[in-house]
Design an enzyme around this catalytic site. Structure first.
Site, PDB file in Angstrom:
ATOM      1  N   LYS A 112       0.814  -1.209   0.000  1.00 16.33           N
ATOM      2  CA  LYS A 112       0.000   0.000   0.000  1.00 16.33           C
ATOM      3  C   LYS A 112       0.850   1.263   0.000  1.00 16.33           C
ATOM      4  O   LYS A 112       1.850   1.355   0.700  1.00 16.33           O
ATOM      5  CB  LYS A 112      -0.907   0.017   1.231  1.00 16.33           C
ATOM      6  N   HIS A 699      -4.224 -17.895  -2.425  1.00 13.88           N
ATOM      7  CA  HIS A 699      -3.852 -17.043  -3.555  1.00 13.88           C
ATOM      8  C   HIS A 699      -2.954 -17.756  -4.558  1.00 13.88           C
ATOM      9  O   HIS A 699      -2.827 -17.320  -5.685  1.00 13.88           O
ATOM     10  CB  HIS A 699      -3.169 -15.765  -3.071  1.00 13.88           C
TER      11      HIS A 699
END
Ligand code: GLN
Ligand code: ZN
Length: 764
Positions: A112, A699
């Site tokens: 982020k 994932h």
């Protein structure tokens, strides 16, 4: 004259043209030429638009085909060695390989960008890496704009921020050790821009708003001194955003710059000191229009602040701008069709924000009377908003004012006491198995939802189709032998949007897309008014599911912080109050589920970590209300009802105590990708409640073997008590395919069974 400027324009295009062409290119549906051409067209359009809107300093090199940090990596030639780059310049294949990985080289990590929902590609530093100018993008784009008759201000991520945002992969190598190497490339770039005719550059150093260690001020001093020596007439705007210079202000204001940009939307308190410390020959760029939210600016109030600055330093040395790059804002409100007018008239996206900057600049130069009409219309919007019953709901306010201490606590304060009550109801085996909530969202499910939305299915037909899906998922879970079942979330497109649509106080745009990473865009809901729950939201789906089976079904909700964090929020009340309003709505839902006979409810909070403020000093306050919001949402139940929560996107170690403070009976948490790291948190900290560190990474494609999972659970049992462990995947399964889900879950259940047997008959 006060100058108007912009720090960066959204790249994606009004119609998400960039996303579309990128995905077509990656899928081989279009060629490189059309990708390049779309980029060129977007830049040209955005430059022309900004000129038309009256922006004096228009940015260039704010555009990117993937990410501006990755672009900086390319400028510096800092390509990790595993990509085997031979040529001097970086071609498109290498560029996208770094971002997305190839069969031979895994992608660079993504994380982020400060506290936004934008993700950047993390620079990697390793021994043997040598910086050299390897991409002329910044110069090319300056010349491209110049060809269009616009002398832009080239944007670059400054060297100190660039290095500090990266990670060293070689022991002993500190990112800042690379400063000199990086500097020579930057200086070459500055020289080239100057020769190309540039007058200004914008050097972004957002790390200036962080807590910095003691090496950093000296690094800044040496960099900016060298830059000052390297420039002749080229002026430099040192740019900060997302917070206050804080304790960095004294030395930062002494750096040699021609202008400094401060975010006075997020941190207005820094203005006074900055005005006092501003060197006499430097300009101050005030970030006065919020680049990260979607509301109109209160123009009169902002002009008061502008006047204050002008009185101290004069209008000549003033620059007005958005608080940060408009990358974090949707593009254009005018592309909205059928929005609620009460909300729509209060919105400003990138284009409207620049109109505001232009109006403010005009007022600064010519006086308020010159823009009297605009100011009046702006005032009217704010007055109307405050008066609207849609924004303020008396019942919600009253409830918020009458919160009592016990609403934040379970009746029995220790999980141990609750656990025996819950076990009496649930009778779960050791190492209970469950999943995180969602099952594969097949094309068929998505089509059913779309058909229903478009009115092609009746209510009854839709319900029936969803019930059929739920039944399939229940039978599947029974067959696999899971202990706690879920309904699979087929009715949900997105875990926040789904609840936002059922709650009051939320609005949705048609086109309010914001780039999240690469081609990925999100369309956050807008919280414009007091939030409440008019009707139960999930009770029918969950009770139907429970009616199909004797196994306990876990109700599934999204938590208040995640809903807050992934929405655009109102600014007329503290974030905490909005979080509590959402929490009360969730609390009502949890209690209704309980009343309907549901014995386990999971409240997902994947975003709790990302709300953490950038500055250490502000973190305790956030964690305090974030934890309280979760407790407010969950503590309304009887001690026999089991509350679960789920978190992912890792790095929870530093907030592990706050996580324990949530007092969820059971937490499932992402662990398998960074198992060692996560488990380390439990070496020093004895986590008190039950916990399911994911035993496989959903994932990564492929099916984990029973042995792998047995090994991992054993490792977990070394730092946690086996009685407190749950066995589950590390996140929801909605993006996976059925065959792998089936095989993985069967192996997972086997792993739990094998360990149970082993523990029941310990080896001699
Ligand atoms: N319950 C959600 C799911 O299973 C959780 C999603 C998330 O953690 N982001 O999809
Ligand atoms: Zn998750």
């Amino acid at each position: 004259m006060t100058i108007s400027t912009n720090l960066g324009f959204p790249r994606i295009g009004t119609d998400r043209e960039l996303k579309k062409v990128l995905e077509a290119y990656w899928a081989g549906r279009t060629d490189l030429a059309s990708l390049v051409e779309t980029g060129r067209r977007l830049r040209a359009t955005h430059w022309a638009l900004q000129r038309e809107l009256g922006i004096d300093h228009i940015p260039s090199n704010d555009f990117s085909l993937y990410d501006h940090v990755l672009d900086t990596t390319c400028m510096l030639g800092a390509v990790p060695l595993r990509f085997g780059l031979k040529d001097a310049t970086i071609d498109m294949d290498t560029y996208f390989a770094m971002a997305r990985g190839t069969d031979n080289a895994h992608a660079m990590e993504m994380t982020k960008w400060f506290d936004t929902n934008y993700h950047y590609i993390v620079p990697e530093f390793e021994d043997g890496l040598e910086f050299r100018l390897a991409s002329s993008k910044i110069i090319d784009e300056f010349l491209e704009a110049k060809g269009q008759g616009i002398l832009t201000r080239s944007v670059m991520l400054g060297p100190v921020s660039y290095l500090l945002l990266g990670k060293s992969k070689s022991p002993g190598l500190e990112p800042l050790d690379l400063l000199d190497q990086a500097l020579s490339v930057y200086i070459e770039v500055i020289g080239r821009l100057e020769s190309a005719g540039a007058r200004w550059i914008q050097v972004d150093e957002p790390v200036l708003v962080l807590d910095l260690d003691e090496r950093v001020p000296a690094a800044f001093e040496s960099v900016y001194k060298r830059f000052a020596q390297a420039r002749k007439r080229l002026k430099l705007c040192l740019t900060t955003y997302f917070g206050s210079l804080g304790d960095n202000v004294d030395w930062a204001m002494r750096l040699p710059f021609d202008a400094i940009h401060l975010d006075v939307v997020r941190a207005p308190e820094q203005l006074e000191k900055a005005l006092a410390l501003l060197p006499p020959d430097a300009a101050l760029s005030l970030g006065v229009v919020n680049g990260r939210n979607i509301w109109k600016t209160d123009l009169a109030a902002t002009l008061d602040l502008v006047d204050k600055a002008a009185t101290t330093i004069g209008t000549e040395r003033l620059i007005l701008a958005p608080s940060c790059s408009l990358l974090h804002s949707p593009v254009d409100v005018e592309s909205e069709g059928t929005m609620d007018p009460v909300v729509q008239e209060r919105l400003a996206f990138a284009k409207q924000k620049l109109q505001e900057v232009a109006v403010l600049t005009k007022a600064a130069n010519e006086g308020r009377a010159a823009v009297g009409d605009v100011l009046q219309a702006n005032r009217a919007v704010f007055d109307k908003g405050q008066a609207s019953g849609r924004v303020c709901n008396a019942a919600v306010r009253k409830r918020l004012d009458s919160l009592s201490e016990e609403m934040f606590h379970r009746r029995k304060p220790f999980f141990g006491q609750r656990k025996s009550l819950q076990q009496a109801e649930l009778a779960l085996p050791l190492l209970p198995t469950t999943t995180i909530g969602s099952f594969p969202q097949t094309a068929e499910i998505r089509k059913t939802r779309a058909d229903f939305r478009k009115g092609r299915l009746t209510d009854a037909e839709y319900t029936q189709a969803m019930r059929r899906e739920i039944e399939t998922v229940v039978r599947f879970q029974e067959d696999v032998g899971l202990d706690v079942l879920v309904h699979g979330e087929p009715e949900r497109n997105d875990m926040v949007e789904y609840f936002g649509e059922l709650l009051e106080g939320f609005a949705f745009t048609e086109n309010g897309w914001v780039q999240s990473y690469g081609s990925r865009c999100v369309k956050p809901p807008i919280i414009y008014g007091d939030v409440y729950r008019p009707l139960p939201m999930t009770v029918e789906w969950i009770t139907y599911t429970q009616s199909l089976t004797d196994k306990p079904v876990k109700g599934m909700l999204t938590g208040p912080i995640t809903i807050l964090q992934w929405s655009f929020v109102r600014e007329d009340q503290p974030r905490r109050d909005t979080a509590y309003q959402i929490a009360l709505s969730i609390r009502d839902e949890v209690r209704d589920l309980e009343a309907a006979g549901i014995r386990i409810v999971q409240i997902d909070e994947p975003a709790i970590r990302e709300g953490l403020p950038l500055r250490q000093s502000e973190r305790p306050e956030y964690l305090d209300w974030a934890v309280k919001a979760f407790r407010l949402a969950t503590c309304g139940v009887d001690d026999r009802t089991q509350i679960h929560t789920h978190m992912c996107y890792s790095d929870f170690n530093e907030i592990i105590e706050a996580i324990a403070g949530l007092d969820a009976d059971v937490i499932s948490i992402e662990a398998s990708r960074s198992d060692v790291e996560l488990l380390n948190a439990f070496v020093d900290y004895k986590y008190p409640n039950d916990i399911g560190p994911g035993v496989y990474d959903i994932h990564s494609p492929g099916v984990p073997s029973t042995e792998e999972m047995v090994d991992l659970i054993r490792k977990m049992a070394e730092v946690l008590r086996v009685e407190q462990l749950w066995v589950n995947p590390d996140c929801g399964l909605k993006t996976r395919q059925w065959p792998e889900v089936e095989a993985s879950l069967r192996n997972m259940v086997l792993a739990a069974r094998r360990l149970r047997e082993e523990l029941a008959s310990p080896r001699q």
